[in-house]
Design a protein around this motif. Sequence first.
Motif, mmCIF file in Angstrom:
data_model
loop_
_atom_site.group_PDB
_atom_site.id
_atom_site.type_symbol
_atom_site.label_atom_id
_atom_site.label_comp_id
_atom_site.label_asym_id
_atom_site.label_seq_id
_atom_site.Cartn_x
_atom_site.Cartn_y
_atom_site.Cartn_z
ATOM 1 N N GLY A 1 9.676 -13.275 4.937
ATOM 2 C CA GLY A 1 9.562 -11.853 5.236
ATOM 3 C C GLY A 1 9.691 -10.961 4.018
ATOM 4 N N MET A 2 9.546 -11.526 2.838
ATOM 5 C CA MET A 2 9.651 -10.742 1.600
ATOM 6 C C MET A 2 8.256 -10.422 1.072
ATOM 7 S SD MET A 2 12.630 -12.782 -0.335
ATOM 8 C CE MET A 2 14.149 -13.153 0.492
ATOM 9 N N ARG A 3 8.222 -9.438 0.212
ATOM 10 C CA ARG A 3 6.993 -9.068 -0.476
ATOM 11 C C ARG A 3 7.224 -9.253 -1.960
ATOM 12 N NH1 ARG A 3 6.956 -3.335 0.619
ATOM 13 N NH2 ARG A 3 9.161 -3.707 0.792
ATOM 14 N N ALA A 4 6.163 -9.519 -2.688
ATOM 15 C CA ALA A 4 6.287 -9.678 -4.137
ATOM 16 C C ALA A 4 5.186 -8.898 -4.836
ATOM 17 C CB ALA A 4 6.214 -11.149 -4.529
ATOM 18 N N LEU A 5 5.582 -8.184 -5.865
ATOM 19 C CA LEU A 5 4.639 -7.497 -6.746
ATOM 20 C C LEU A 5 4.643 -8.238 -8.073
ATOM 21 C CD1 LEU A 5 5.690 -3.775 -6.192
ATOM 22 C CD2 LEU A 5 3.800 -5.005 -5.114
ATOM 23 N N ARG A 6 3.481 -8.385 -8.663
ATOM 24 C CA ARG A 6 3.364 -9.062 -9.948
ATOM 25 C C ARG A 6 2.754 -8.099 -10.961
ATOM 26 N NH1 ARG A 6 4.504 -14.238 -8.685
ATOM 27 N NH2 ARG A 6 4.415 -14.863 -10.857
ATOM 28 N N PHE A 7 3.325 -8.099 -12.153
ATOM 29 C CA PHE A 7 2.807 -7.272 -13.243
ATOM 30 C C PHE A 7 2.763 -8.119 -14.505
ATOM 31 C CE2 PHE A 7 5.062 -4.380 -10.400
ATOM 32 C CZ PHE A 7 4.081 -3.436 -10.142
ATOM 33 N N GLU A 8 1.719 -7.945 -15.275
ATOM 34 C CA GLU A 8 1.654 -8.606 -16.576
ATOM 35 C C GLU A 8 2.615 -7.904 -17.518
ATOM 36 O OE1 GLU A 8 -2.407 -8.745 -17.851
ATOM 37 O OE2 GLU A 8 -3.035 -9.775 -16.021
ATOM 38 N N ASN A 9 3.239 -8.669 -18.394
ATOM 39 C CA ASN A 9 4.228 -8.115 -19.319
ATOM 40 C C ASN A 9 3.701 -6.903 -20.074
ATOM 41 O OD1 ASN A 9 6.246 -9.947 -18.690
ATOM 42 N ND2 ASN A 9 5.766 -11.319 -20.388
ATOM 43 N N HIS A 10 2.472 -6.973 -20.531
ATOM 44 C CA HIS A 10 1.950 -5.866 -21.342
ATOM 45 C C HIS A 10 1.865 -4.570 -20.551
ATOM 46 C CE1 HIS A 10 -2.247 -5.613 -19.881
ATOM 47 N NE2 HIS A 10 -2.106 -6.892 -19.635
ATOM 48 N N LYS A 11 1.707 -4.651 -19.218
ATOM 49 C CA LYS A 11 1.665 -3.433 -18.398
ATOM 50 C C LYS A 11 3.003 -2.699 -18.443
ATOM 51 C CE LYS A 11 -2.451 -3.767 -16.507
ATOM 52 N NZ LYS A 11 -3.512 -2.849 -16.787
ATOM 53 N N ILE A 12 4.087 -3.453 -18.433
ATOM 54 C CA ILE A 12 5.427 -2.853 -18.494
ATOM 55 C C ILE A 12 5.591 -2.105 -19.806
ATOM 56 C CG2 ILE A 12 7.917 -3.312 -18.474
ATOM 57 C CD1 ILE A 12 6.482 -4.057 -15.844
ATOM 58 N N ASP B 1 5.178 3.962 -16.615
ATOM 59 C CA ASP B 1 5.175 4.912 -15.500
ATOM 60 C C ASP B 1 4.287 4.424 -14.357
ATOM 61 O OD1 ASP B 1 6.942 6.554 -16.815
ATOM 62 O OD2 ASP B 1 5.395 7.886 -17.602
ATOM 63 N N ALA B 2 3.155 3.821 -14.685
ATOM 64 C CA ALA B 2 2.257 3.302 -13.652
ATOM 65 C C ALA B 2 2.921 2.140 -12.899
ATOM 66 C CB ALA B 2 0.941 2.848 -14.270
ATOM 67 N N VAL B 3 3.665 1.316 -13.603
ATOM 68 C CA VAL B 3 4.375 0.207 -12.965
ATOM 69 C C VAL B 3 5.451 0.740 -12.029
ATOM 70 C CG1 VAL B 3 5.894 -1.772 -13.372
ATOM 71 C CG2 VAL B 3 3.860 -1.443 -14.798
ATOM 72 N N LEU B 4 6.231 1.694 -12.502
ATOM 73 C CA LEU B 4 7.274 2.280 -11.657
ATOM 74 C C LEU B 4 6.674 2.931 -10.418
ATOM 75 C CD1 LEU B 4 9.642 3.852 -14.329
ATOM 76 C CD2 LEU B 4 9.996 1.746 -13.008
ATOM 77 N N GLU B 5 5.545 3.592 -10.578
ATOM 78 C CA GLU B 5 4.878 4.217 -9.443
ATOM 79 C C GLU B 5 4.418 3.159 -8.429
ATOM 80 O OE1 GLU B 5 0.864 6.808 -8.611
ATOM 81 O OE2 GLU B 5 1.997 7.226 -10.451
ATOM 82 N N ALA B 6 3.874 2.059 -8.922
ATOM 83 C CA ALA B 6 3.421 0.986 -8.029
ATOM 84 C C ALA B 6 4.587 0.370 -7.271
ATOM 85 C CB ALA B 6 2.681 -0.082 -8.828
ATOM 86 N N ILE B 7 5.721 0.204 -7.938
ATOM 87 C CA ILE B 7 6.904 -0.339 -7.266
ATOM 88 C C ILE B 7 7.372 0.642 -6.191
ATOM 89 C CG2 ILE B 7 9.316 -1.022 -7.541
ATOM 90 C CD1 ILE B 7 8.526 -1.938 -10.428
ATOM 91 N N ALA B 8 7.469 1.911 -6.535
ATOM 92 C CA ALA B 8 7.921 2.921 -5.575
ATOM 93 C C ALA B 8 6.976 3.019 -4.374
ATOM 94 C CB ALA B 8 8.057 4.279 -6.262
ATOM 95 N N GLU B 9 5.679 2.859 -4.614
ATOM 96 C CA GLU B 9 4.716 2.899 -3.514
ATOM 97 C C GLU B 9 4.901 1.736 -2.545
ATOM 98 O OE1 GLU B 9 0.827 3.159 -5.257
ATOM 99 O OE2 GLU B 9 1.093 5.271 -5.795
ATOM 100 N N ALA B 10 5.500 0.654 -3.013
ATOM 101 C CA ALA B 10 5.735 -0.514 -2.154
ATOM 102 C C ALA B 10 6.961 -0.337 -1.267
ATOM 103 C CB ALA B 10 5.896 -1.767 -3.018
ATOM 104 N N PHE B 11 7.774 0.683 -1.539
ATOM 105 C CA PHE B 11 8.945 0.927 -0.700
ATOM 106 C C PHE B 11 8.513 1.353 0.693
ATOM 107 C CE2 PHE B 11 11.502 2.264 -4.692
ATOM 108 C CZ PHE B 11 11.757 0.938 -4.987
ATOM 109 N N SER B 12 9.306 0.990 1.668
ATOM 110 C CA SER B 12 9.022 1.377 3.051
ATOM 111 C C SER B 12 9.204 2.879 3.211
ATOM 112 C CB SER B 12 9.969 0.654 4.000
ATOM 113 O OG SER B 12 9.801 -0.735 3.875
ATOM 114 N N PRO B 13 8.315 3.530 3.944
ATOM 115 C CA PRO B 13 8.478 4.973 4.188
ATOM 116 C C PRO B 13 9.788 5.237 4.941
ATOM 117 C CG PRO B 13 6.331 4.199 4.956
ATOM 118 C CD PRO B 13 7.123 3.001 4.575
ATOM 119 N N GLY B 14 10.486 6.250 4.526
ATOM 120 C CA GLY B 14 11.726 6.613 5.221
ATOM 121 C C GLY B 14 12.897 5.727 4.909
ATOM 122 N N GLY B 15 12.775 4.884 3.898
ATOM 123 C CA GLY B 15 13.930 4.066 3.517
ATOM 124 C C GLY B 15 13.693 2.590 3.723
#
Length: 128
Positions: A91-102, A107-121
């Motif tokens: 029941g988990m989700r995983a996001l993958r990013f290439e090291n160079h993106k970090i 900022d784009a990586v942080l935005e992508a992580i935040a977008e994966a959060f469930s709405p409302g908490g």
Amino acid sequence: MERQHNRPRLKPVRQDLRNHATPAERALWQMIKGRQLEGRKFRRQHSVGRYVLDFYCPAEGLAVELDGAVHADPARAEHDAARQRALEAWGMRALRFENHKILQTPDAVLEAIAEAFSPGGARPVHHP
């Protein structure tokens, strides 16, 4: 039932990975530790089953994995796919990013992580 999160036998592995973090891992940790990203708590080098995740947000059931050049190897790609299937089965989700993106577009990586959060908490997660 056997403990699935942070198994004691994997503690030395987790510690070694924390002590030898890549520059991308160190950079991302500086950006997400201490609930800096929308108040979500992240753990680094958290184990689930036999896998050690780079970063894990328990409230969201979200793993964040950073990939270096080694992940381009076909054998490693199959290991990553098996890991992804296991996390999804729990029941988990995983996001993958290439090291160079970090390092180049944090900022784009942080935005992508935040977008994966469930709405409302946080969402409920089945912990294996």
